[in-house]
Write a protein that holds these residues in place. Structure first.
Motif, PDB file in Angstrom:
ATOM      1  N   VAL A 176       0.931  -1.192  -0.040  1.00 16.97           N
ATOM      2  CA  VAL A 176      -0.160   0.036  -0.086  1.00 16.97           C
ATOM      3  C   VAL A 176       0.797   1.237   0.274  1.00 16.97           C
ATOM      4  O   VAL A 176       1.655   1.487   0.824  1.00 16.97           O
ATOM      5  N   LEU A 177       0.729   1.942  -1.201  1.00 17.42           N
ATOM      6  CA  LEU A 177       1.491   3.278  -1.240  1.00 17.42           C
ATOM      7  C   LEU A 177       0.888   4.601  -1.293  1.00 17.42           C
ATOM      8  O   LEU A 177       0.073   4.639  -2.287  1.00 17.42           O
ATOM      9  N   ALA A 178       1.148   5.654  -0.751  1.00 17.66           N
ATOM     10  CA  ALA A 178       0.647   6.784  -0.710  1.00 17.66           C
ATOM     11  C   ALA A 178       1.596   7.565  -1.557  1.00 17.66           C
ATOM     12  O   ALA A 178       2.619   7.716  -1.645  1.00 17.66           O
ATOM     13  N   THR A 179       0.763   8.295  -2.460  1.00 15.50           N
ATOM     14  CA  THR A 179       1.479   9.236  -3.508  1.00 15.50           C
ATOM     15  C   THR A 179       1.021  10.764  -3.176  1.00 15.50           C
ATOM     16  O   THR A 179      -0.217  11.008  -2.709  1.00 15.50           O
ATOM     17  N   GLY A 180       1.935  11.703  -3.555  1.00 20.67           N
ATOM     18  CA  GLY A 180       1.486  13.135  -3.360  1.00 20.67           C
ATOM     19  C   GLY A 180       2.790  13.997  -2.745  1.00 20.67           C
ATOM     20  O   GLY A 180       3.204  13.311  -1.882  1.00 20.67           O
ATOM     21  N   ASP A 181       3.245  15.181  -3.206  1.00 19.10           N
ATOM     22  CA  ASP A 181       3.965  15.941  -2.708  1.00 19.10           C
ATOM     23  C   ASP A 181       3.893  16.263  -0.962  1.00 19.10           C
ATOM     24  O   ASP A 181       4.783  16.111  -0.352  1.00 19.10           O
ATOM     25  N   GLU A 182       2.559  16.633  -1.084  1.00 17.42           N
ATOM     26  CA  GLU A 182       2.051  16.841   0.286  1.00 17.42           C
ATOM     27  C   GLU A 182       2.478  16.175   1.554  1.00 17.42           C
ATOM     28  O   GLU A 182       2.411  16.252   2.532  1.00 17.42           O
ATOM     29  N   ALA A 207      -0.771  -7.323   4.054  1.00 14.48           N
ATOM     30  CA  ALA A 207      -0.878  -5.870   3.425  1.00 14.48           C
ATOM     31  C   ALA A 207       0.541  -5.422   4.027  1.00 14.48           C
ATOM     32  O   ALA A 207       0.444  -5.446   5.550  1.00 14.48           O
ATOM     33  N   THR A 208       1.276  -4.702   3.703  1.00 13.28           N
ATOM     34  CA  THR A 208       2.460  -3.902   4.164  1.00 13.28           C
ATOM     35  C   THR A 208       2.158  -2.476   3.761  1.00 13.28           C
ATOM     36  O   THR A 208       1.836  -2.185   2.443  1.00 13.28           O
ATOM     37  N   LEU A 209       2.467  -1.608   4.744  1.00 11.24           N
ATOM     38  CA  LEU A 209       2.793  -0.033   4.351  1.00 11.24           C
ATOM     39  C   LEU A 209       3.926   0.066   3.754  1.00 11.24           C
ATOM     40  O   LEU A 209       5.186  -0.025   3.954  1.00 11.24           O
ATOM     41  N   ALA A 210       3.970   0.622   2.392  1.00 14.10           N
ATOM     42  CA  ALA A 210       5.334   0.873   1.433  1.00 14.10           C
ATOM     43  C   ALA A 210       5.710   2.352   1.614  1.00 14.10           C
ATOM     44  O   ALA A 210       6.538   2.763   0.577  1.00 14.10           O
ATOM     45  N   GLY A 211       5.031   3.162   2.417  1.00  9.65           N
ATOM     46  CA  GLY A 211       5.557   4.533   2.590  1.00  9.65           C
ATOM     47  C   GLY A 211       4.904   5.373   1.475  1.00  9.65           C
ATOM     48  O   GLY A 211       3.782   5.329   1.149  1.00  9.65           O
ATOM     49  N   THR A 212       5.526   6.556   1.244  1.00  9.81           N
ATOM     50  CA  THR A 212       5.033   7.467   0.404  1.00  9.81           C
ATOM     51  C   THR A 212       5.862   7.822  -0.762  1.00  9.81           C
ATOM     52  O   THR A 212       7.191   7.667  -0.604  1.00  9.81           O
ATOM     53  N   VAL A 213       5.557   8.267  -1.854  1.00  7.82           N
ATOM     54  CA  VAL A 213       6.389   8.953  -2.887  1.00  7.82           C
ATOM     55  C   VAL A 213       5.870  10.235  -3.456  1.00  7.82           C
ATOM     56  O   VAL A 213       4.406  10.499  -3.387  1.00  7.82           O
ATOM     57  N   PRO A 214       6.774  11.108  -3.836  1.00  7.27           N
ATOM     58  CA  PRO A 214       6.069  12.345  -4.257  1.00  7.27           C
ATOM     59  C   PRO A 214       5.411  12.280  -5.788  1.00  7.27           C
ATOM     60  O   PRO A 214       5.636  11.245  -6.389  1.00  7.27           O
ATOM     61  N   ASP A 215       4.884  13.699  -6.279  1.00 14.87           N
ATOM     62  CA  ASP A 215       4.336  13.516  -7.563  1.00 14.87           C
ATOM     63  C   ASP A 215       5.333  13.829  -8.523  1.00 14.87           C
ATOM     64  O   ASP A 215       5.508  14.727  -9.150  1.00 14.87           O
ATOM     65  N   ASP A 216       6.249  12.545  -8.607  1.00 16.94           N
ATOM     66  CA  ASP A 216       7.313  12.812  -9.927  1.00 16.94           C
ATOM     67  C   ASP A 216       7.109  11.429 -10.539  1.00 16.94           C
ATOM     68  O   ASP A 216       7.371  10.301  -9.940  1.00 16.94           O
ATOM     69  N   VAL A 233      -0.182  -7.767  -5.376  1.00 20.11           N
ATOM     70  CA  VAL A 233      -1.055  -6.589  -5.594  1.00 20.11           C
ATOM     71  C   VAL A 233      -0.417  -5.138  -5.074  1.00 20.11           C
ATOM     72  O   VAL A 233       0.442  -5.212  -3.815  1.00 20.11           O
ATOM     73  N   VAL A 234      -0.646  -4.251  -5.932  1.00 18.37           N
ATOM     74  CA  VAL A 234       0.119  -2.956  -5.249  1.00 18.37           C
ATOM     75  C   VAL A 234      -1.241  -1.756  -5.314  1.00 18.37           C
ATOM     76  O   VAL A 234      -2.046  -1.826  -6.474  1.00 18.37           O
ATOM     77  N   VAL A 235      -1.540  -1.335  -4.183  1.00 19.86           N
ATOM     78  CA  VAL A 235      -2.653  -0.445  -3.979  1.00 19.86           C
ATOM     79  C   VAL A 235      -1.991   1.005  -3.845  1.00 19.86           C
ATOM     80  O   VAL A 235      -1.008   1.062  -2.755  1.00 19.86           O
ATOM     81  N   THR A 236      -2.289   1.932  -4.630  1.00 18.44           N
ATOM     82  CA  THR A 236      -1.863   3.182  -4.311  1.00 18.44           C
ATOM     83  C   THR A 236      -2.970   4.277  -4.125  1.00 18.44           C
ATOM     84  O   THR A 236      -4.158   3.791  -4.228  1.00 18.44           O
ATOM     85  N   SER A 237      -2.792   5.102  -3.297  1.00 19.56           N
ATOM     86  CA  SER A 237      -3.699   6.384  -3.029  1.00 19.56           C
ATOM     87  C   SER A 237      -3.123   7.651  -3.529  1.00 19.56           C
ATOM     88  O   SER A 237      -1.933   7.883  -3.309  1.00 19.56           O
ATOM     89  N   GLY A 238      -3.935   8.495  -4.317  1.00 20.15           N
ATOM     90  CA  GLY A 238      -3.620   9.775  -4.461  1.00 20.15           C
ATOM     91  C   GLY A 238      -3.233   9.752  -5.865  1.00 20.15           C
ATOM     92  O   GLY A 238      -2.765   8.714  -6.850  1.00 20.15           O
TER      93      GLY A 238
END
Length: 399
Positions: A176-182, A207-216, A233-238
């Motif tokens: 589970v990966l969160a996306t977004g600069d903010e 399920a594992t928390l895969a951290g965050t990644v910026p809008d790049d 399975v990869v689940v992103t948000s944003g």
């Protein structure tokens, strides 16, 4: 967003992808089945129960014998092997004991009229106080279908059938990966990942928390490629909308084939599903928490637990509520008290997001609305006093 996928069609497409990411199987004992998905159907090898048996303490008899009959000097118990009925006799029998072959009823002890060693006419119908052989299931009958999510109550059935182990699918690995600069910069909290990961675990997967990644785009591609190589399975948000910084779906599309992008459901509309090159599948959920939740239970869950029709309840609409667009389905959080459903976010709900017109954009950003009782999926306005259908959150989230 053009050509939006119907919610049901999107759920069907997700469920069909299960074959793409079908995991390995393993066997477990009945004490470890809770939440596991059955890989191979449970089929009865023999009729069950294997014999007719008594459901009362009393006397095993053949109702066609002429009465009175003599009482044999023996009592049958549950651990005795089946015996043969001797015409013109009755035999004492305990609850759970196999009925003698040729007998067809049990006369309860308290109803018996006994004269010495003779039993008088009981006037019983055949098969009174008897469970028939094969009445639970026939030989070769499928008792539990493949794909069923097992629960503790199924352990009793498995033991009853003599099953020491059953074959279940191994949990899928989910990143589970969160996306977004903010979010990546810590300016805004990641309100989605723990919620989504928790749902995936509730549905029986790792399920594992895969951290965050910026809008790049380059950073997104690198991280998504790593996660796809290591997970089912990869689940992103944003990053799922069409703004200048919304790159997630575009990057995923470059890594595979888009199954759908956009669903006629609000909150949750800018969701997408991509079959990645290789054996992984990706789901891109909206970044707003309520939109992510609705998309997860409506679109992601079918991959993990299969398609299902959720049982719903009825309640009376507390007041009128118009909807923004007639062609879209709306997920409306409701609080239900005394049979009356109040949209959470509207008047009288304690959350002030809208008046008499539903505002899914505002609702999607407010996780407090998920403290209601459930969701009402609607394509038509609410009318005060009308009966409406709604589904409780625990039902929506069930394995």
């Amino acid at each position: 967003m053009a050509d939006l996928r119907d919610r049901t069609a999107a759920a069907t497409a997700a469920a069909r992808l299960r074959d793409v990411v079908a995991s390995e199987t393993t066997t477990v004992a009945p004490d470890a089945i809770d939440g596991r998905r059955l890989a191979s159907a449970v089929v009865a090898a023999d009729p069950h129960p294997a014999n007719d048996y008594a459901t009362m303490d009393g006397f095993a008899i053949a109702t066609g014998d002429p009465f009175p009959v003599s009482i044999r000097d023996r009592t049958l118990g549950p651990d005795d092997a089946p015996t043969d009925h001797e015409p013109g006799t009755a035999i004492r029998i305990a609850t759970g004991a196999p009925l003698p072959r040729g007998a067809d009823a049990v006369l309860p002890q308290e109803d018996a009229r006994v004269d010495g060693d003779r039993l008088r006419d009981p006037s019983l119908d055949p098969w009174t106080h008897v469970v028939r052989r094969g009445s639970y299931c026939a030989a070769g009958e499928t008792v539990v279908e493949a794909g069923t999510v097992l629960s503790p109550r199924d352990a009793a059935l498995l033991r009853d059938l003599g099953r020491e182990r059953v074959t279940v699918t191994a949990p899928l690995s989910v990143a589970v990966l969160a996306t977004g600069d903010e979010v990546a910069a810590g300016v805004q909290p990641d309100r989605d990942s723990e919620m989504v990961a928790g749902l995936c675990r509730r549905w029986g997967h790792d399920a594992t928390l895969a951290g965050t990644v910026p809008d790049d785009p380059a950073a997104l591609r690198e991280r998504l490629t790593e996660l796809a190589d290591a997970n089912d399975v990869v689940v992103t948000s944003g990053g799922t909308s069409v703004g200048r910084l919304d790159h997630t779906v575009g990057v995923l599309a470059d890594l595979g084939t888009v199954v759908y992008r956009g669903v006629s459901l609000r909150p949750g509309r800018p969701a997408a599903c991509v079959r990645l090159d290789g054996e992984a599948v990706a789901f891109a959920l909206p970044g707003k928490p309520v939109a992510a939740y609705v998309a997860a239970i409506a679109l992601l869950a079918p991959l993990f637990r299969g398609e299902r029709t959720h049982p719903w309840r009825e309640a009376t609409a507390a007041h009128d509520l118009t909807l923004p667009e007639a062609s879209i389905e709306y997920a409306i959080p409701v609080a239900v008290d005394g049979g009356t459903a109040t949209p959470v976010g509207g008047p009288g709900s304690g959350v002030d997001l809208y008046d008499d017109r539903y505002r899914p954009g505002r609702v999607s950003s407010c996780p407090r609305v998920l403290r209601g009782d459930g969701l009402a999926f609607r394509t038509s306005p609410l009318v005060e006093g009308d009966r409406i259908e709604w589904t409780p959150f625990p039902t929506l989230e069930a394995p």
